[in-house]
Design a protein around this motif. Structure first.
Motif, PDB file in Angstrom:
ATOM      1  N   VAL A  73       0.869  -1.177   0.000  1.00 25.29           N
ATOM      2  CA  VAL A  73       0.000   0.000   0.000  1.00 25.29           C
ATOM      3  C   VAL A  73       0.904   1.224   0.000  1.00 25.29           C
ATOM      4  O   VAL A  73       2.006   1.195   0.562  1.00 25.29           O
ATOM      5  CB  VAL A  73      -0.953   0.012   1.221  1.00 25.29           C
ATOM      6  N   PRO A  74       0.494   2.315  -0.645  1.00 28.16           N
ATOM      7  CA  PRO A  74       1.421   3.445  -0.817  1.00 28.16           C
ATOM      8  C   PRO A  74       1.826   4.120   0.488  1.00 28.16           C
ATOM      9  O   PRO A  74       0.974   4.454   1.311  1.00 28.16           O
ATOM     10  CB  PRO A  74       0.642   4.403  -1.725  1.00 28.16           C
ATOM     11  N   PHE A  75       3.131   4.316   0.652  1.00 28.81           N
ATOM     12  CA  PHE A  75       3.649   5.030   1.822  1.00 28.81           C
ATOM     13  C   PHE A  75       3.204   6.486   1.807  1.00 28.81           C
ATOM     14  O   PHE A  75       3.175   7.140   2.841  1.00 28.81           O
ATOM     15  CB  PHE A  75       5.182   4.942   1.828  1.00 28.81           C
ATOM     16  N   SER A  76       2.847   6.993   0.637  1.00 23.05           N
ATOM     17  CA  SER A  76       2.414   8.386   0.511  1.00 23.05           C
ATOM     18  C   SER A  76       1.011   8.610   1.072  1.00 23.05           C
ATOM     19  O   SER A  76       0.541   9.741   1.119  1.00 23.05           O
ATOM     20  CB  SER A  76       2.443   8.815  -0.959  1.00 23.05           C
ATOM     21  N   HIS A  77       0.342   7.554   1.493  1.00 17.67           N
ATOM     22  CA  HIS A  77      -0.959   7.650   2.157  1.00 17.67           C
ATOM     23  C   HIS A  77      -0.795   7.273   3.622  1.00 17.67           C
ATOM     24  O   HIS A  77       0.198   6.663   4.022  1.00 17.67           O
ATOM     25  CB  HIS A  77      -1.968   6.704   1.494  1.00 17.67           C
ATOM     26  N   GLY A  78      -1.795   7.589   4.416  1.00 19.77           N
ATOM     27  CA  GLY A  78      -1.738   7.240   5.832  1.00 19.77           C
ATOM     28  C   GLY A  78      -1.637   5.747   6.067  1.00 19.77           C
ATOM     29  O   GLY A  78      -1.103   5.302   7.098  1.00 19.77           O
ATOM     30  N   PHE A  79      -2.149   4.944   5.130  1.00 22.84           N
ATOM     31  CA  PHE A  79      -2.099   3.495   5.267  1.00 22.84           C
ATOM     32  C   PHE A  79      -0.659   3.024   5.456  1.00 22.84           C
ATOM     33  O   PHE A  79      -0.360   2.205   6.329  1.00 22.84           O
ATOM     34  CB  PHE A  79      -2.716   2.858   4.019  1.00 22.84           C
ATOM     35  N   GLY A  80       0.260   3.532   4.632  1.00 24.53           N
ATOM     36  CA  GLY A  80       1.648   3.107   4.723  1.00 24.53           C
ATOM     37  C   GLY A  80       2.439   3.841   5.789  1.00 24.53           C
ATOM     38  O   GLY A  80       3.122   3.233   6.619  1.00 24.53           O
ATOM     39  N   SER A  81       2.346   5.179   5.786  1.00 23.53           N
ATOM     40  CA  SER A  81       3.191   5.990   6.661  1.00 23.53           C
ATOM     41  C   SER A  81       2.745   5.984   8.118  1.00 23.53           C
ATOM     42  O   SER A  81       3.550   6.247   9.012  1.00 23.53           O
ATOM     43  CB  SER A  81       3.221   7.438   6.146  1.00 23.53           C
ATOM     44  N   ILE A  82       1.473   5.698   8.364  1.00 18.63           N
ATOM     45  CA  ILE A  82       0.969   5.647   9.740  1.00 18.63           C
ATOM     46  C   ILE A  82       0.648   4.208  10.144  1.00 18.63           C
ATOM     47  O   ILE A  82       1.223   3.675  11.088  1.00 18.63           O
ATOM     48  CB  ILE A  82      -0.274   6.549   9.910  1.00 18.63           C
ATOM     49  N   SER A  83      -0.264   3.564   9.413  1.00 19.10           N
ATOM     50  CA  SER A  83      -0.773   2.260   9.838  1.00 19.10           C
ATOM     51  C   SER A  83       0.285   1.161   9.799  1.00 19.10           C
ATOM     52  O   SER A  83       0.181   0.178  10.536  1.00 19.10           O
ATOM     53  CB  SER A  83      -1.960   1.846   8.966  1.00 19.10           C
TER      54      SER A  83
END
Length: 494
Positions: free
Chosen positions: A199-209
């Protein structure tokens, strides 16, 4: 308070553990090595004069550098602005201007992007970051910036389906709230666990979750630049992956590759979010792999996680389980903001910890979304008597047939139950008599002879007449965003 505390508080016994495995470049970093590279890049950025509060954008694909730069920016107290790497050179200047970024770290060459930016914006190619990380010269130890709990630390941009993209303002306090939510409602990783991140790190899914709990629990992350079922199945075995996070389309595609299913059964857990998943897919995943397909509901404005369904099959499509008790609470309300009875569809409303500060420089849109301490999500759903929630879709995606509201998820679930249907998407299209009628776009199995008339007849036996698609178009693929969500606005315009 700083996100980087989770990295730099690593105890001696864990420093030699791998935290980053870059599936594209082959780069592998232990916690100790990641500390060193984050410090090098933090020094590099500090030497350019960037002070706390300065906005620095990143425009990078999944990989080691995306995580290193993210942490280095946070370390020195600057604000990270994540820009989707799928955006072309012509699209990037909007995000730079809107966020007020003074610098962008990108995979693009400087000459590709500089023409669309003001001369005051510093463009750093990712190769410069790689060179900094490879240097062995002494790097001065910098003090880690201490964010206030309510101080801006991250800008996540919305998809902009109803307006131009908006910057969601999150604090370092929001990160730690997410960690509490994760601890209660998701996975408490063990140090030997490996999390697959496509999942893209540029979204909260990658960078947060993904990144926050990995740092906190001292687990490893395996980055993949893009999703491909065969590569996923291969890397699950190669890197001993224990946990995988994705969106509905990822799991539908994986289920189509029968030879790889046994590999996926070696996971401890699989998690799905970003859009409601059909109960058929969740049940089939459990049947084929022997593990549950856990599901979550969240949004950037709430620092991702709002509710999760864990270690059980869904009661209905869109069953997202329970919110983390004592951290946030969720209501279902009508158009007047009044809480409705269980089982009644209304807007999902959230209150509690970890909500955004607002939209950057958008006071009117902030007031519309944040009211009296509540976050009005714009999503529709209902509450079950046991306190769990079912998400039915976006308010803007609901189909209004002669005043009767239809959830696209309900129509798609009926369509997807046909043995020849791989995937479907339902939208509302204008109609002179009813205002709107249902139109469905369907991807069917290769060599299938299924016709529009046959599929409409099939669905009419499972849905009320007003919910049955009036038109069905067979397509080879859907337009999707970087997270894998179907772009229904683009479908409507087809």
């Amino acid at each position: 308070m700083n996100y980087c505390d989770l990295l730099f508080d690593t105890q001696e016994q864990d420093l030699g553990r791998e935290i980053i495995i870059d599936g594209e470049s082959g780069k592998r970093l232990t916690f100790k090595e990641l500390q060193a590279e984050v410090m090098k890049v933090a020094n590099f950025l500090k030497s350019k004069g960037y002070e706390p509060g300065t906005v620095i954008a990143t425009h990078l694909y999944n990989g080691a550098e995306a995580a290193i730069v993210f942490l280095a920016i946070e370390y020195i107290g600057c604000v990270v602005c994540l820009v989707d790497p799928l955006f072309k050179a012509e699209e990037v200047p909007y995000y730079i201007k809107d966020s007020g970024s003074k610098c962008i770290v990108t995979y693009l060459e400087k000459e590709e992007i500089e023409g669309g930016l003001t001369s005051k914006v510093d463009v750093i190619n990712v190769s410069e970051i790689q060179e900094v990380c490879e240097k062995n010269d002494y790097q001065q130890t910098l003090p880690m910036y201490d964010f206030k709990e309510d101080e801006l630390a991250l800008l996540l941009y919305t998809s902009g389906s109803t307006s131009t993209p908006k910057g969601v303002m999150l604090t370092t306090g929001c990160f730690y709230t997410f960690l509490k939510k994760n601890h209660q409602s998701m996975y408490r990783y063990e140090p030997d666990d490996r999390i697959l991140c496509f999942v893209p790190f540029s979204h909260g899914f990658g960078s947060i979750s993904v990144l926050i709990p990995a740092l906190a629990y001292k687990a490893g992350i395996v980055f993949q630049k893009t999703f491909h079922p065969a590569k996923v199945a291969e890397i699950v075995l190669k890197e001993n992956i224990t946990h995988m996070l994705g969106v509905p389309t990822h799991y539908r595609q994986l289920l189509r590759f029968e030879p790889f299913i046994n590999n996926l059964g070696k996971l401890k857990a699989a998690f799905c979010s970003a859009a409601p998943i059909s109960s058929e897919v969740a049940n089939l995943w459990y049947e084929k792999t022997g593990i549950y397909l856990d599901e979550g509901y969240g949004m950037s404005e709430a620092t991702t996680l709002i509710a999760t369904r864990m270690s059980r099959l869904p009661s209905a499509s869109g069953d997202v389980g329970f919110p983390p008790e004592g951290i946030i609470s969720v209501d279902i309300v009508d158009d007047n903001g009044t809480v409705v009875e269980d089982g009644t569809i209304g807007e999902i409303r959230v209150t509690g910890q970890g909500l955004m500060l607002g939209y950057l420089n958008r006071p009117e849109e902030t007031k519309e979304r944040l009211r009296n301490g509540y976050l009005y999500t714009g999503d529709l759903g209902y509450r079950n008597p046991d306190g769990s929630f079912v998400v039915c879709g976006r308010k803007t995606e609901f189909i209004n047939v002669a005043g009767l509201k239809i959830s696209p998820v309900e129509v798609e679930t009926a369509l997807n139950s046909h043995s020849d249907v791989i995937d479907s998407a339902a939208v509302g299209v204008e109609d002179n008599v009813y205002g709107e009628v249902v139109k469905a776009f369907v991807i069917k199995k290769q060599n299938s002879s299924l016709t529009e008339r046959e599929l409409i007849k099939y669905v009419s036996e499972r849905l009320a007449n007003f919910k049955v698609p009036k038109y069905i178009s067979f397509v080879h693929e859907f337009p999707r965003n970087n997270l894998g969500k179907v772009d229904k606005k683009a479908l409507k315009n087809m």
